[in-house]
Design a protein around this motif. Sequence first.
Motif, PDB file in Angstrom:
ATOM      1  N   SER A 170       0.894  -1.195   0.103  1.00  0.00           N
ATOM      2  CA  SER A 170       0.015   0.098   0.020  1.00  0.00           C
ATOM      3  C   SER A 170       0.723   1.321  -0.068  1.00  0.00           C
ATOM      4  CB  SER A 170      -0.794   0.042   1.202  1.00  0.00           C
ATOM      5  OG  SER A 170      -0.224   0.204   2.378  1.00  0.00           O
ATOM      6  N   SER A 171       0.347   2.500  -0.314  1.00  0.00           N
ATOM      7  CA  SER A 171       0.978   3.633  -0.387  1.00  0.00           C
ATOM      8  C   SER A 171       1.864   3.847   1.055  1.00  0.00           C
ATOM      9  CB  SER A 171       0.218   4.805  -0.731  1.00  0.00           C
ATOM     10  OG  SER A 171      -0.545   4.651  -1.994  1.00  0.00           O
ATOM     11  N   ASN A 188       7.946  -2.154   1.030  1.00  0.00           N
ATOM     12  CA  ASN A 188       7.651  -2.402  -0.491  1.00  0.00           C
ATOM     13  C   ASN A 188       8.099  -3.965  -0.950  1.00  0.00           C
ATOM     14  OD1 ASN A 188      10.314  -2.065  -1.261  1.00  0.00           O
ATOM     15  ND2 ASN A 188      10.018   0.167  -1.337  1.00  0.00           N
ATOM     16  N   ILE A 189       7.615  -3.946  -1.916  1.00  0.00           N
ATOM     17  CA  ILE A 189       7.731  -5.642  -2.413  1.00  0.00           C
ATOM     18  C   ILE A 189       9.558  -5.851  -2.458  1.00  0.00           C
ATOM     19  CG2 ILE A 189       7.697  -4.960  -4.884  1.00  0.00           C
ATOM     20  CD1 ILE A 189       6.854  -8.453  -3.412  1.00  0.00           C
ATOM     21  N   ASN A 190      10.330  -4.775  -2.734  1.00  0.00           N
ATOM     22  CA  ASN A 190      11.564  -4.790  -2.578  1.00  0.00           C
ATOM     23  C   ASN A 190      12.101  -5.331  -1.402  1.00  0.00           C
ATOM     24  OD1 ASN A 190      12.147  -4.726  -5.464  1.00  0.00           O
ATOM     25  ND2 ASN A 190      12.855  -2.587  -5.434  1.00  0.00           N
ATOM     26  N   ARG A 241      10.945  -8.661  -0.140  1.00  0.00           N
ATOM     27  CA  ARG A 241      11.876  -9.763  -0.737  1.00  0.00           C
ATOM     28  C   ARG A 241      13.242  -9.960  -0.065  1.00  0.00           C
ATOM     29  NH1 ARG A 241      14.517 -11.587  -4.200  1.00  0.00           N
ATOM     30  NH2 ARG A 241      13.686 -13.066  -5.799  1.00  0.00           N
ATOM     31  N   LYS A 258       9.590 -18.044  -5.979  1.00  0.00           N
ATOM     32  CA  LYS A 258       8.660 -17.239  -7.199  1.00  0.00           C
ATOM     33  C   LYS A 258       7.986 -16.457  -6.490  1.00  0.00           C
ATOM     34  CE  LYS A 258       6.577 -17.300 -11.432  1.00  0.00           C
ATOM     35  NZ  LYS A 258       7.521 -17.121 -12.645  1.00  0.00           N
ATOM     36  N   VAL A 259       7.675 -15.298  -7.054  1.00  0.00           N
ATOM     37  CA  VAL A 259       6.939 -14.177  -6.504  1.00  0.00           C
ATOM     38  C   VAL A 259       5.788 -14.143  -7.448  1.00  0.00           C
ATOM     39  CG1 VAL A 259       6.494 -12.048  -5.268  1.00  0.00           C
ATOM     40  CG2 VAL A 259       8.532 -13.189  -5.144  1.00  0.00           C
ATOM     41  N   LEU A 260       4.452 -14.098  -7.279  1.00  0.00           N
ATOM     42  CA  LEU A 260       3.524 -13.703  -8.300  1.00  0.00           C
ATOM     43  C   LEU A 260       2.327 -12.674  -7.743  1.00  0.00           C
ATOM     44  CD1 LEU A 260       2.565 -17.590  -8.753  1.00  0.00           C
ATOM     45  CD2 LEU A 260       3.322 -15.792 -10.633  1.00  0.00           C
ATOM     46  N   PRO A 261       2.160 -11.689  -8.627  1.00  0.00           N
ATOM     47  CA  PRO A 261       1.119 -10.678  -8.408  1.00  0.00           C
ATOM     48  C   PRO A 261      -0.050 -11.115  -8.249  1.00  0.00           C
ATOM     49  CG  PRO A 261       1.862 -10.341 -10.777  1.00  0.00           C
ATOM     50  CD  PRO A 261       2.609 -11.840 -10.027  1.00  0.00           C
ATOM     51  N   LEU A 262      -1.164 -10.793  -7.517  1.00  0.00           N
ATOM     52  CA  LEU A 262      -2.575 -11.221  -7.527  1.00  0.00           C
ATOM     53  C   LEU A 262      -3.376 -10.111  -7.537  1.00  0.00           C
ATOM     54  CD1 LEU A 262      -2.344 -13.466  -4.428  1.00  0.00           C
ATOM     55  CD2 LEU A 262      -2.109 -14.247  -6.815  1.00  0.00           C
ATOM     56  N   SER A 263      -4.264  -9.939  -8.272  1.00  0.00           N
ATOM     57  CA  SER A 263      -5.034  -8.555  -8.354  1.00  0.00           C
ATOM     58  C   SER A 263      -6.564  -9.051  -7.966  1.00  0.00           C
ATOM     59  CB  SER A 263      -5.016  -7.982  -9.753  1.00  0.00           C
ATOM     60  OG  SER A 263      -5.842  -8.995 -10.615  1.00  0.00           O
ATOM     61  N   LEU A 307      -4.228  -5.290  -4.523  1.00  0.00           N
ATOM     62  CA  LEU A 307      -2.804  -6.076  -5.071  1.00  0.00           C
ATOM     63  C   LEU A 307      -2.536  -6.681  -3.946  1.00  0.00           C
ATOM     64  CD1 LEU A 307      -0.798  -6.498  -7.284  1.00  0.00           C
ATOM     65  CD2 LEU A 307       0.323  -4.431  -6.518  1.00  0.00           C
ATOM     66  N   PHE A 367       1.084  -9.847  -3.372  1.00  0.00           N
ATOM     67  CA  PHE A 367       2.014 -10.548  -3.870  1.00  0.00           C
ATOM     68  C   PHE A 367       2.188 -11.873  -3.122  1.00  0.00           C
ATOM     69  CE2 PHE A 367       3.670  -6.417  -4.828  1.00  0.00           C
ATOM     70  CZ  PHE A 367       3.962  -6.434  -6.314  1.00  0.00           C
ATOM     71  N   LEU A 401       8.049  -7.081 -10.267  1.00  0.00           N
ATOM     72  CA  LEU A 401       7.192  -7.116  -9.200  1.00  0.00           C
ATOM     73  C   LEU A 401       7.031  -5.560  -8.744  1.00  0.00           C
ATOM     74  CD1 LEU A 401       8.533 -10.128  -7.270  1.00  0.00           C
ATOM     75  CD2 LEU A 401       6.368 -10.065  -8.599  1.00  0.00           C
ATOM     76  N   ILE A 425       4.703  -3.498 -10.977  1.00  0.00           N
ATOM     77  CA  ILE A 425       3.500  -3.823 -10.730  1.00  0.00           C
ATOM     78  C   ILE A 425       3.118  -3.168  -9.543  1.00  0.00           C
ATOM     79  CG2 ILE A 425       1.864  -5.553  -9.890  1.00  0.00           C
ATOM     80  CD1 ILE A 425       3.176  -7.385 -11.650  1.00  0.00           C
ATOM     81  N   GLU A 426       3.812  -3.161  -8.546  1.00  0.00           N
ATOM     82  CA  GLU A 426       3.684  -2.162  -7.241  1.00  0.00           C
ATOM     83  C   GLU A 426       3.243  -0.876  -7.557  1.00  0.00           C
ATOM     84  OE1 GLU A 426       5.024  -2.476  -2.701  1.00  0.00           O
ATOM     85  OE2 GLU A 426       6.726  -2.376  -4.127  1.00  0.00           O
ATOM     86  N   SER A 454       0.448  -0.082  -9.353  1.00  0.00           N
ATOM     87  CA  SER A 454      -0.649   0.210  -8.494  1.00  0.00           C
ATOM     88  C   SER A 454      -0.801   1.422  -7.663  1.00  0.00           C
ATOM     89  CB  SER A 454      -0.870  -1.252  -7.630  1.00  0.00           C
ATOM     90  OG  SER A 454       0.090  -1.155  -6.677  1.00  0.00           O
ATOM     91  N   LEU A 455       0.202   2.163  -7.498  1.00  0.00           N
ATOM     92  CA  LEU A 455       0.154   3.233  -6.732  1.00  0.00           C
ATOM     93  C   LEU A 455       0.053   4.384  -7.232  1.00  0.00           C
ATOM     94  CD1 LEU A 455       3.227   2.144  -4.362  1.00  0.00           C
ATOM     95  CD2 LEU A 455       0.793   1.867  -3.879  1.00  0.00           C
ATOM     96  N   ASP A 476      12.017 -13.506 -10.725  1.00  0.00           N
ATOM     97  CA  ASP A 476      10.902 -13.788  -9.858  1.00  0.00           C
ATOM     98  C   ASP A 476       9.671 -13.729 -11.100  1.00  0.00           C
ATOM     99  OD1 ASP A 476      11.487 -13.953  -7.366  1.00  0.00           O
ATOM    100  OD2 ASP A 476      11.432 -11.770  -7.010  1.00  0.00           O
ATOM    101  N   ILE A 477       9.424 -12.700 -11.598  1.00  0.00           N
ATOM    102  CA  ILE A 477       8.611 -12.601 -12.813  1.00  0.00           C
ATOM    103  C   ILE A 477       8.955 -11.858 -13.891  1.00  0.00           C
ATOM    104  CG2 ILE A 477       6.295 -12.993 -11.568  1.00  0.00           C
ATOM    105  CD1 ILE A 477       5.792 -10.437 -12.246  1.00  0.00           C
ATOM    106  N   PHE A 506      -0.291  -9.108 -16.544  1.00  0.00           N
ATOM    107  CA  PHE A 506      -1.119  -8.702 -15.219  1.00  0.00           C
ATOM    108  C   PHE A 506      -1.527  -7.343 -15.756  1.00  0.00           C
ATOM    109  CE2 PHE A 506      -1.265  -6.388 -11.304  1.00  0.00           C
ATOM    110  CZ  PHE A 506      -1.651  -7.257 -10.622  1.00  0.00           C
ATOM    111  N   GLN A 561      -5.937  -5.666 -15.691  1.00  0.00           N
ATOM    112  CA  GLN A 561      -6.182  -4.541 -14.837  1.00  0.00           C
ATOM    113  C   GLN A 561      -7.150  -3.432 -15.592  1.00  0.00           C
ATOM    114  OE1 GLN A 561      -5.215  -5.257 -11.412  1.00  0.00           O
ATOM    115  NE2 GLN A 561      -4.624  -6.926 -12.618  1.00  0.00           N
TER     116      GLN A 561
END
Lengths: 702, 130
Positions: free
Chosen positions: A184-185, A193-195, A198, A209-214, A223, A225, B36, B39-40, B43-44, B58-59, B67, B71
């Motif tokens: 989130s912001s 954040n995702i980095n 990770r 593996k990392v997968l994004p889910l919406s 969103l 991960f 990743l 994508i983040e 979304s922001l 990863d992807i 992806f 959206q």
Amino acid sequence: MSGSGEFAEFLPAYLAEVDELLASAQKDLLAVEEAVRKGLAQPRAVRELFRALHTLKGLSAMVDVEPVVSLAHWMEASLRLADQAGGRLPESSVEPMVEGLRAIELRVRQLSAGKTASPAPANLLERLEALGPQVLDAAPKRARPVKLDAEAAFASRLAPSEREQLEGGLAGGQRALRLDFVPSSERAAKGLNINTVRERVAKLADIVKVLPLSGAAAGGASLAFALLLLTRAEDAVLLDAVGGPPATVRSLEAAVPAGATGVPGEVPGEAPGAVVGGVLPPGAGLPGAAVLEEELDEPEVRRGGGLLRVEVSRLDEAMEWLAALVVNRSRLTRAVAALTQAGAPTRELNAILQENGRQLRDLRSAILRLRMVRVGDVLERLPLLVRGLRRATGKAVRLELDVGDAELDKAVADRLLPALVHLVRNAVDHALELPEERQAAGKPPEGLVRLSCHARASGQLELTLRDDGKGVDAKAVAKAANAPVPDSADALLDLLCRPGLSTRQEATRTSGRGMGMDIVRRIVVEQLGGELGMETRKGVGTTFTLSVPLTVTLMDAIVFECSGRRYAVAVGTVEELIDVVGVVRPAGAEGVGLVERRGTAVPLVSLARLLDTAASGDAGAGTKALVVRQRGEPVAFAVDRLLGQQEIVLRPLEDPLVRVPGVAGATDLGDGQPTLVLDLGALGAARALRRKRAARAGEWVS
Amino acid sequence: MPEVLVVDDSKVMRDMVVACLRPYPDSRFTQASSGLEAIEQLSLKPYDLLVLDLNMPDIGGIEVVEFVRGQDHLRELPIIIVTTRGDEASRERALQAGANRFMTKPFTPDSIQGAARALLEKTPAEASRG
């Protein structure tokens, strides 16, 4: 050279990044080789190796380095196949890959030296190209006993090697988990954040593996991960690493129903297949946001994580500006002192100066910290070096690195690495015996080379390189050097470090040690202002100890006067400042006397005579002396007058024609006049050596 | 002022892309080192152009394209794939997944700038037709 294209200006950045890529590729290739030897797959290392080479190829294409593009291309091609085949490489592919990496490294070195990269060797390219079919033959054909929860693992989106990795990890007793993180912001603003997630999770688990889910989730999150992991860590620890709820953990193993993991914060009753088609269902695991805010309110999280790669030249530039500030501050200090002497009211000015000094010091340590690199990263090349030596010498060798988290300045690291390479090469090449010789001597057939290091509070890094080989044969060294047999380890090291000794030894193979030791000493003692020591026992092994400063650019120095000239020495090298009273024996023709220090006689050296600046008759007439350790023993260097202590910027004397043993560099004390920065220990040692040589020369003449 | 998101795991490559596109009027750049992170970021904050590498940890880029196209609010986002030789087989897949342009490294500043201009200055429908 290449780089003739549109992107030539990127060449320095290219070289820096390629260096990192090569280091990680070498590490991964060694991991692959280890797995190959054990008959195992190593999907993660294969994948990383592939990606490093792929990136290398793309970058090299941009700056027009065709030989590297070709080499990387064929290696990449077979690694792509290996990845698709579950992360398995045939044993026959390792050697060509090692040669391929070496060939790339060689060409990158040519480029950094401003030369043209030589063409890729045709026969190596052919061998690399031929790897493809061999890789396909090595693909596993057996069925796996472990099954994954297809929905939780998004089975259709896993590459074969990723699936292999997950199943292999499960079979090996690790837990395969899915950890979901909702960004989130607000969290991004706090550095989560995702980095950073990770990075945190990578310390606890292998991320497969990392997968994004919406999809719309409660709390407005659209969103998430899903991190697919192999781990032995506790669920609570993993959840904590991703900021706690609304994160969730679930097992990926089909036999274990999800929800049975008893995860704190997990939504009760959530079905294993709750996440379908990559869409996060509304309300899936998002309670406790308030708790999350509390937990995030830690300084570590607030400051944010992540890594930023900065070119060394930019840090050097910052250092240059800082150096200018330091010099300017010295000028300011002198100006204020002059004002004070003239009776001006300078109290407030002095207070400001003091504060300014503190700020400069803080800024200095901040910039120096930016320049620090992990010793472990610096030494990444050594395992590959040992591997090559193992093959070249037919010796069995185990390299142990025990370097912890120690860090040192990038410039020091760059200079130190060649010395360590020399020492490791010597250890394997010369010190360690062949397996059969070792067994005959009652030792295990595999020799050990162990490099350990730790940083000391005094700003020094201490490194120890130990081997369990045959030890240095003092008689053989003496014979090769045409000198008397040395009576101490120091004297033996002196002989070993004689320039030119190596050639003779190499030709006659009379002893185990000596290759390039003069280079090692030059780097450690003269270039870095450090110390080099050695202990050796026949049949048991040899240990080298290196002590080098963590950083060399800025230092606190003692400034003094000698024969009307000003000099500086690093505070860290001076043990004590003494008054020259209680002279036991005045300096003779050699300029060495004895002075009493707390009831003990210490050699007193006339610095003026050592520097050949003494007018006749005043040798050793200094009133103050700086006590410095020279080979572990205290030696007092007499000087005329101490002028004070201040921070200086050490400028190395780069020109080889003006590089002198015992002179660490030069500095500007603020008045624009260059001042030599001395390394008294090295200066004394160099003088002693010159005297010995002169004496020897005299013997021959007579 | 177009907002451009440049995604590549190589910092040097991102810098090269930015250097190529900088002359494009008033563009602002954000860099991401992985799919990743991209994508983040998407979304922001809204972006006008995505320049994307294919092979990342990863992807990969194709998964990012899939992806993004899944959206609603990103369906029209122009995407340029910039990738290394050897990914030619991926061209069809990337374009099918919804990428607008596919360029292989080495690219020239002119070629990528031309692609960016075409995508930013055309209507979405024109851009998707190339």
